[in-house]
Design an enzyme around this catalytic site. Structure first.
Site, PDB file in Angstrom:
ATOM      1  N   TYR A  63      33.464  42.104  36.946  1.00 51.22           N
ATOM      2  CA  TYR A  63      34.559  42.606  37.778  1.00 51.22           C
ATOM      3  C   TYR A  63      35.816  41.837  37.434  1.00 51.22           C
ATOM      4  O   TYR A  63      35.802  40.613  37.303  1.00 51.22           O
ATOM      5  CB  TYR A  63      34.227  42.402  39.257  1.00 51.22           C
ATOM      6  CG  TYR A  63      35.325  42.845  40.205  1.00 51.22           C
ATOM      7  CD1 TYR A  63      35.654  44.204  40.339  1.00 51.22           C
ATOM      8  CD2 TYR A  63      36.026  41.917  40.982  1.00 51.22           C
ATOM      9  CE1 TYR A  63      36.654  44.606  41.214  1.00 51.22           C
ATOM     10  CE2 TYR A  63      37.027  42.321  41.860  1.00 51.22           C
ATOM     11  CZ  TYR A  63      37.333  43.661  41.974  1.00 51.22           C
ATOM     12  OH  TYR A  63      38.327  44.063  42.840  1.00 51.22           O
ATOM     13  N   ASP A  99      38.013  35.563  31.910  1.00 51.18           N
ATOM     14  CA  ASP A  99      38.399  35.744  33.300  1.00 51.18           C
ATOM     15  C   ASP A  99      37.663  34.691  34.123  1.00 51.18           C
ATOM     16  O   ASP A  99      36.472  34.832  34.419  1.00 51.18           O
ATOM     17  CB  ASP A  99      38.058  37.164  33.772  1.00 51.18           C
ATOM     18  CG  ASP A  99      38.474  37.396  35.219  1.00 51.18           C
ATOM     19  OD1 ASP A  99      38.941  36.438  35.870  1.00 51.18           O
ATOM     20  OD2 ASP A  99      38.335  38.541  35.695  1.00 51.18           O
ATOM     21  N   LYS A 150      41.473  32.526  43.072  1.00 51.59           N
ATOM     22  CA  LYS A 150      40.594  31.921  44.085  1.00 51.59           C
ATOM     23  C   LYS A 150      40.884  30.430  44.336  1.00 51.59           C
ATOM     24  O   LYS A 150      41.870  30.124  44.976  1.00 51.59           O
ATOM     25  CB  LYS A 150      39.132  32.230  43.739  1.00 51.59           C
ATOM     26  CG  LYS A 150      38.926  33.767  43.749  1.00 51.59           C
ATOM     27  CD  LYS A 150      37.513  34.265  43.726  1.00 51.59           C
ATOM     28  CE  LYS A 150      37.515  35.767  44.019  1.00 51.59           C
ATOM     29  NZ  LYS A 150      37.029  36.627  42.992  1.00 51.59           N
TER      30      LYS A 150
END
Ligand SMILES: *Cc1c(COP(=O)(O)O)cnc(C)c1O
Length: 428
Positions: free
Chosen positions: A143, A237, A265
């Protein structure tokens, strides 16, 4: 338990689609109603019914110091008093950028945005602008946020040109997305045989969005080689794994060097921050230095930068903390495994730094197909049973769990005891 949350969820659903601002929060895959949160404190979440949970979700990753860490809290309050946003440069951005550039030997320059989605979307544009090519290779089960060209459904083994997995995404946009299989270099080679227009490979070097599935070192080496041979860029990522798997994320574990890196995050300490960075010659293509456009009204927001700085400095000054987080994660997973074995329920587990994952599966999970072969019904039963015992785990079989520095050995023990009871209930 849950009565007030049930009422709150009904009320929210009148005004917000599905009652939530991000779909996974709705508890769709495990059933039931999501607890509405009143506040957090250290390792704990408190819901509006007054129930208390040990939090292994941590806002889906950011809160490595748990809730209401005093240093981060003070940094936010002091900065907010000076104004919330200026739309003009502040030295806080330089300070955070400097921290990141010194930390990652793969990042010469970095730009801040407000989410992981934005970071990845911008990194892709930059990769395309730099190489002058259009196609991207992405892996089933990874994702990378909800931008159009990355919302492509997992293919089943064979390499296929992607088709959009959401209405509203024109096939014209996803035809440039080539799907490959995680940990399967042959599937990536096929992409390069089919297209000579590949700008980049984007990968979660430690996948955390199909459950926790690390990439093999040989596989990552192969990706790097394919990129070099074909004039494509390798993008890691690390929005989830960054500052989580180790201080420098997956890059503290693998020897393979990406050309571009995306972060999110933990980098914001709980405030909305994303970032992308990499080699100087690539980053020089970015506006206003270069022609590739990218912008954001609230990018590099001072309050968010202050929160990020406070948490990054704390991480940097306590490198041993990853050893401790890793030990706790391993102990927790060993406990889950033993609890499952006691009831003869198949379970496989994985740990990387402060990240942990488990599948109700009897085989090791190497890719998305393996992950999807897991027993999600048993997961749902386990999840609700743990929740009722005050253990807050991610509400999907395909998520990663997190240990924060606020979680103690006693809490790990309490969680393992709950897991034994939950497994027993599942068996009965
Ligand atoms: C969470 C995540 C994103 C998206 O970040 P948002 O801040 O939710 O937009 C992108 N990539 C990975 C690997 C993620 O885990």
């Amino acid at each position: 338990m849950f009565e007030s949350s049930e009422r709150a969820f009904k009320e929210a659903s009148k005004y917000i689609p599905g009652g939530v601002d991000s779909p996974v929060r709705a508890f769709g895959s495990v059933g039931g109603v999501p607890p509405f949160i009143e506040r957090g404190e250290g390792a704990y979440l408190f819901d509006i019914d007054g129930d208390k949970y040990i939090d292994y979700v941590q806002s889906w990753g950011p809160l490595i110091f748990g809730h209401c860490d005093k240093d981060i809290e003070n940094a936010v309050i002091e900065t907010a008093k000076k104004g919330l946003s200026f739309g003009a440069p502040t030295q806080l951005e330089t300070e955070l950028a400097k921290e990141i550039v010194t930390l990652f030997d793969t990042i010469d320059k970095v730009r801040f945005v407000s989410s992981g989605t934005e970071a990845v979307m911008s990194a892709l544009r930059l990769a395309r602008g730099f190489t002058g090519k259009n196609d991207i290779v992405k892996f089933a089960g990874c994702y990378h946020g909800h931008s159009d060209s990355l919302l492509v459904q997992a293919g089943s083994g064979a390499v296929t040109f992607g088709s959009p997995s959401s209405p509203g995404v024109p096939a014209d946009l996803t035809k440039h997305t080539l799907l490959a299989t995680y940990n399967d270099l042959e599937s990536v080679k096929k992409c390069f045989e089919e297209s000579d227009d590949i700008a980049c490979i984007i990968i979660e070097p430690i996948a955390g969005n199909m459950g926790l599935v690390p990439a093999d070192e040989k596989f990552l080496e192969g990706l790097k080689e394919l990129c070099e041979q074909n004039g494509a860029l390798l993008i890691f990522d690390e929005v989830m794994s960054g500052f989580r798997a180790s201080l420098t994320g997956a890059q503290g574990i693998t020897q393979v060097k990406p050309d571009l890196v995306t972060l999110g995050k933990v980098i914001g300490g709980g405030m909305p921050v994303g970032a992308f960075g990499g080699r100087a010659d690539i980053m020089a293509k970015l506006s206003p230095e270069g022609p590739v456009y990218q912008a954001g009204t609230l990018s590099g927001n001072p309050v968010a930068m202050a929160a990020g700085l406070a948490s990054l400095r704390k991480l940097k000054h306590n490198p041993a903390l990853y050893v401790d987080l890793g030990k706790k994660a391993k102990r927790l997973m060993k406990g889950f495994k033993a609890a499952a074995e006691a009831e003869e329920i198949p379970l496989v587990t994985e740990v990387r730094g402060s990240m942990f994952g488990f599948f109700f599966n009897d085989k090791e999970v190497k890719n998305f197909d393996d992950a999807q072969a897991s027993d999600t019904e048993t997961f749902a039963k386990f999840h609700i049973s743990m929740l009722k015992k005050g253990i807050y785990l991610a509400c999907s079989a395909y998520e990663t769990g997190f240990i924060s520095t606020a979680i103690t050995d006693d809490m790990i023990e309490e969680t393992i005891i709950a897991a034994y009871e939950a497994m027993r209930e599942i068996r009965d």
